[in-house]
Design a protein around this motif. Structure first.
Motif, PDB file in Angstrom:
ATOM      1  N   VAL A   5      -3.740 -15.651   0.189  1.00  0.00           N
ATOM      2  CA  VAL A   5      -2.901 -14.497   0.506  1.00  0.00           C
ATOM      3  C   VAL A   5      -3.123 -13.392  -0.525  1.00  0.00           C
ATOM      4  N   TYR A   6      -3.106 -13.745  -1.794  1.00  0.00           N
ATOM      5  CA  TYR A   6      -3.255 -12.743  -2.847  1.00  0.00           C
ATOM      6  C   TYR A   6      -4.679 -12.191  -2.905  1.00  0.00           C
ATOM      7  N   ARG A   7      -5.657 -13.042  -2.626  1.00  0.00           N
ATOM      8  CA  ARG A   7      -7.028 -12.546  -2.540  1.00  0.00           C
ATOM      9  C   ARG A   7      -7.146 -11.560  -1.383  1.00  0.00           C
ATOM     10  N   GLY A   8      -6.441 -11.854  -0.304  1.00  0.00           N
ATOM     11  CA  GLY A   8      -6.464 -10.974   0.858  1.00  0.00           C
ATOM     12  C   GLY A   8      -5.846  -9.621   0.605  1.00  0.00           C
ATOM     13  N   PHE A   9      -4.883  -9.534  -0.321  1.00  0.00           N
ATOM     14  CA  PHE A   9      -4.307  -8.232  -0.656  1.00  0.00           C
ATOM     15  C   PHE A   9      -5.399  -7.264  -1.124  1.00  0.00           C
ATOM     16  N   VAL A  10      -6.442  -7.800  -1.714  1.00  0.00           N
ATOM     17  CA  VAL A  10      -7.536  -6.995  -2.244  1.00  0.00           C
ATOM     18  C   VAL A  10      -8.690  -6.888  -1.248  1.00  0.00           C
ATOM     19  N   GLU A  11      -8.926  -7.949  -0.495  1.00  0.00           N
ATOM     20  CA  GLU A  11     -10.137  -8.023   0.318  1.00  0.00           C
ATOM     21  C   GLU A  11      -9.930  -7.695   1.787  1.00  0.00           C
ATOM     22  N   HIS A  12      -8.736  -7.925   2.344  1.00  0.00           N
ATOM     23  CA  HIS A  12      -8.548  -7.764   3.786  1.00  0.00           C
ATOM     24  C   HIS A  12      -8.302  -6.293   4.136  1.00  0.00           C
ATOM     25  N   PRO A  13      -9.062  -5.736   5.067  1.00  0.00           N
ATOM     26  CA  PRO A  13      -8.903  -4.312   5.399  1.00  0.00           C
ATOM     27  C   PRO A  13      -7.491  -3.937   5.842  1.00  0.00           C
ATOM     28  N   ALA A  14      -6.813  -4.811   6.608  1.00  0.00           N
ATOM     29  CA  ALA A  14      -5.469  -4.480   7.088  1.00  0.00           C
ATOM     30  C   ALA A  14      -4.467  -4.433   5.943  1.00  0.00           C
ATOM     31  N   ALA A  15      -4.644  -5.294   4.961  1.00  0.00           N
ATOM     32  CA  ALA A  15      -3.764  -5.251   3.787  1.00  0.00           C
ATOM     33  C   ALA A  15      -4.037  -4.003   2.959  1.00  0.00           C
ATOM     34  N   ARG A  16      -5.306  -3.703   2.740  1.00  0.00           N
ATOM     35  CA  ARG A  16      -5.639  -2.513   1.953  1.00  0.00           C
ATOM     36  C   ARG A  16      -5.115  -1.241   2.622  1.00  0.00           C
ATOM     37  N   ASP A  32      -8.254 -10.864 -10.402  1.00  0.00           N
ATOM     38  CA  ASP A  32      -9.656 -11.269 -10.458  1.00  0.00           C
ATOM     39  C   ASP A  32     -10.435 -10.695  -9.280  1.00  0.00           C
ATOM     40  N   ALA A  33      -9.802 -10.642  -8.116  1.00  0.00           N
ATOM     41  CA  ALA A  33     -10.464 -10.068  -6.943  1.00  0.00           C
ATOM     42  C   ALA A  33     -10.712  -8.581  -7.132  1.00  0.00           C
ATOM     43  N   VAL A  34      -9.760  -7.882  -7.756  1.00  0.00           N
ATOM     44  CA  VAL A  34      -9.952  -6.464  -8.068  1.00  0.00           C
ATOM     45  C   VAL A  34     -11.136  -6.286  -9.012  1.00  0.00           C
ATOM     46  N   ALA A  35     -11.180  -7.080 -10.060  1.00  0.00           N
ATOM     47  CA  ALA A  35     -12.260  -6.965 -11.043  1.00  0.00           C
ATOM     48  C   ALA A  35     -13.623  -7.247 -10.406  1.00  0.00           C
ATOM     49  N   ALA A  36     -13.656  -8.250  -9.521  1.00  0.00           N
ATOM     50  CA  ALA A  36     -14.925  -8.627  -8.907  1.00  0.00           C
ATOM     51  C   ALA A  36     -15.436  -7.573  -7.940  1.00  0.00           C
ATOM     52  N   ALA A  37     -14.536  -6.975  -7.163  1.00  0.00           N
ATOM     53  CA  ALA A  37     -14.952  -6.049  -6.108  1.00  0.00           C
ATOM     54  C   ALA A  37     -15.000  -4.600  -6.552  1.00  0.00           C
ATOM     55  N   TYR A  38     -14.115  -4.226  -7.505  1.00  0.00           N
ATOM     56  CA  TYR A  38     -13.975  -2.807  -7.846  1.00  0.00           C
ATOM     57  C   TYR A  38     -14.122  -2.503  -9.335  1.00  0.00           C
ATOM     58  N   GLY A  39     -14.005  -3.500 -10.156  1.00  0.00           N
ATOM     59  CA  GLY A  39     -14.159  -3.286 -11.590  1.00  0.00           C
ATOM     60  C   GLY A  39     -12.865  -2.993 -12.310  1.00  0.00           C
ATOM     61  N   ASP A  40     -12.020  -2.135 -11.738  1.00  0.00           N
ATOM     62  CA  ASP A  40     -10.742  -1.802 -12.374  1.00  0.00           C
ATOM     63  C   ASP A  40      -9.733  -1.394 -11.311  1.00  0.00           C
ATOM     64  N   LEU A  41      -8.481  -1.313 -11.738  1.00  0.00           N
ATOM     65  CA  LEU A  41      -7.380  -1.094 -10.793  1.00  0.00           C
ATOM     66  C   LEU A  41      -7.457   0.272 -10.134  1.00  0.00           C
ATOM     67  N   ARG A  42      -7.752   1.310 -10.888  1.00  0.00           N
ATOM     68  CA  ARG A  42      -7.791   2.648 -10.296  1.00  0.00           C
ATOM     69  C   ARG A  42      -8.890   2.743  -9.227  1.00  0.00           C
ATOM     70  N   THR A  43     -10.038   2.145  -9.474  1.00  0.00           N
ATOM     71  CA  THR A  43     -11.108   2.176  -8.476  1.00  0.00           C
ATOM     72  C   THR A  43     -10.687   1.418  -7.223  1.00  0.00           C
ATOM     73  N   TYR A  44      -9.997   0.302  -7.401  1.00  0.00           N
ATOM     74  CA  TYR A  44      -9.451  -0.422  -6.242  1.00  0.00           C
ATOM     75  C   TYR A  44      -8.520   0.479  -5.434  1.00  0.00           C
ATOM     76  N   VAL A  45      -7.658   1.205  -6.117  1.00  0.00           N
ATOM     77  CA  VAL A  45      -6.687   2.054  -5.422  1.00  0.00           C
ATOM     78  C   VAL A  45      -7.386   3.212  -4.710  1.00  0.00           C
ATOM     79  N   VAL A  46      -8.349   3.837  -5.374  1.00  0.00           N
ATOM     80  CA  VAL A  46      -9.028   4.996  -4.791  1.00  0.00           C
ATOM     81  C   VAL A  46     -10.046   4.568  -3.740  1.00  0.00           C
TER      82      VAL A  46
END
Length: 255
Positions: free
Chosen positions: A115-126, A222-236
């Motif tokens: 579920v928590y990994r999906g918050f970062v990876e699933h398009p509908a959650a994002r 960890d999913a944010v770090a793996a896919a985006y590197g940092d929190l702001r990049t994940y958000v943007v």
């Protein structure tokens, strides 16, 4: 209404035990600042008494964002908060059928990590989290977001907001885990219902679903770090929030 000051008593609601200010009593930031109180609030579902609904009105709440799915909203619609608009932003990608069919505690833990990994990876959650952050950045007045328990969808949204504001990870984690303190009575109620309807042996199976756990939040980080590197990049890049809106939200949150 005057802005709440650090040191004032935090508002507690009898009918929503996980309601709280995202800033708590003014979380410190890593550069020596503090998160401003009275800007964003978080909660479990708003099955409010009249007194609690009016307490939220008195806080000046202008917008309520409901992160629950359609079936959750239909089963327990929010009590309206006087003066606030209600917006439905369902967080998709949560495997509800899998959660309903859990057989062991290990199954529960694995499901919650997904579920928590999906918050970062699933398009509908994002998409939902992106709409939430954009709305909070562009809407005037104090605002409130919530899900059913105020634990997972709400917990992740609060962790993202606090991280953007510059709060250290250990402080964000401690704030996230406060759900386990505030929601003791609600958790006991739900586990009692599980024992009654599914059998006492199912209580141990579902305990992992009913708590905030450090492993859950770290999985999302960890999913944010793996896919985006940092929190702001994940958000943007991941959530699609405009950089100017990120900056506006941070300005609102910082003293």
């Amino acid at each position: 209404m005057s802005e709440p000051q650090v040191g004032e008593e935090l508002v507690r609601l009898a009918s929503a035990d996980n309601f709280r200010d995202v800033a708590a009593d003014g979380h410190p930031t890593t550069d020596g600042g503090r998160v401003r109180r009275g800007v964003l609030f978080r909660s479990n579902e708003l099955q409010l008494t009249d007194a609690d609904a009016h307490a939220l009105r008195d806080l000046g709440i202008t917008a309520v964002y409901d992160l629950r799915g359609d079936h959750e909203v239909a089963a327990h619609p929010d009590v309206p908060v006087p003066g606030a608009t209600w917006r439905h932003l369902p967080v998709g990608g949560i495997p509800m059928e899998r959660v309903a069919a859990l057989e062991t505690g290990e199954d529960s833990l694995a499901a919650m990590l997904d579920v928590y990994r999906g918050f970062v990876e699933h398009p509908a959650a994002r998409s939902a989290f992106g709409e939430l952050l954009t709305a909070m950045a562009t809407t005037d007045g104090p605002q409130l977001f919530h899900c059913t328990a105020g634990k997972d969808r709400t917990g992740w949204a609060a962790a993202v907001v606090l991280g953007l504001a510059g709060v250290a990870d250990d402080v964000v984690l401690a704030d996230y885990l406060l759900t386990n303190t505030f929601s003791t009575a609600t958790r006991a109620k739900y586990l009692g219902q599980i024992a009654e309807h599914l059998g006492p042996e199912k209580v141990a199976v579902y305990e992992a679903v009913m708590v905030a756990d450090e492993a859950y939040l770290r999985t999302a980080w960890d999913a944010v770090a793996a896919a985006y590197g940092d929190l702001r990049t994940y958000v943007v890049d991941g959530l699609g929030v405009a950089p100017d809106d990120v900056d506006a939200l941070v300005r609102r949150l910082r003293d």
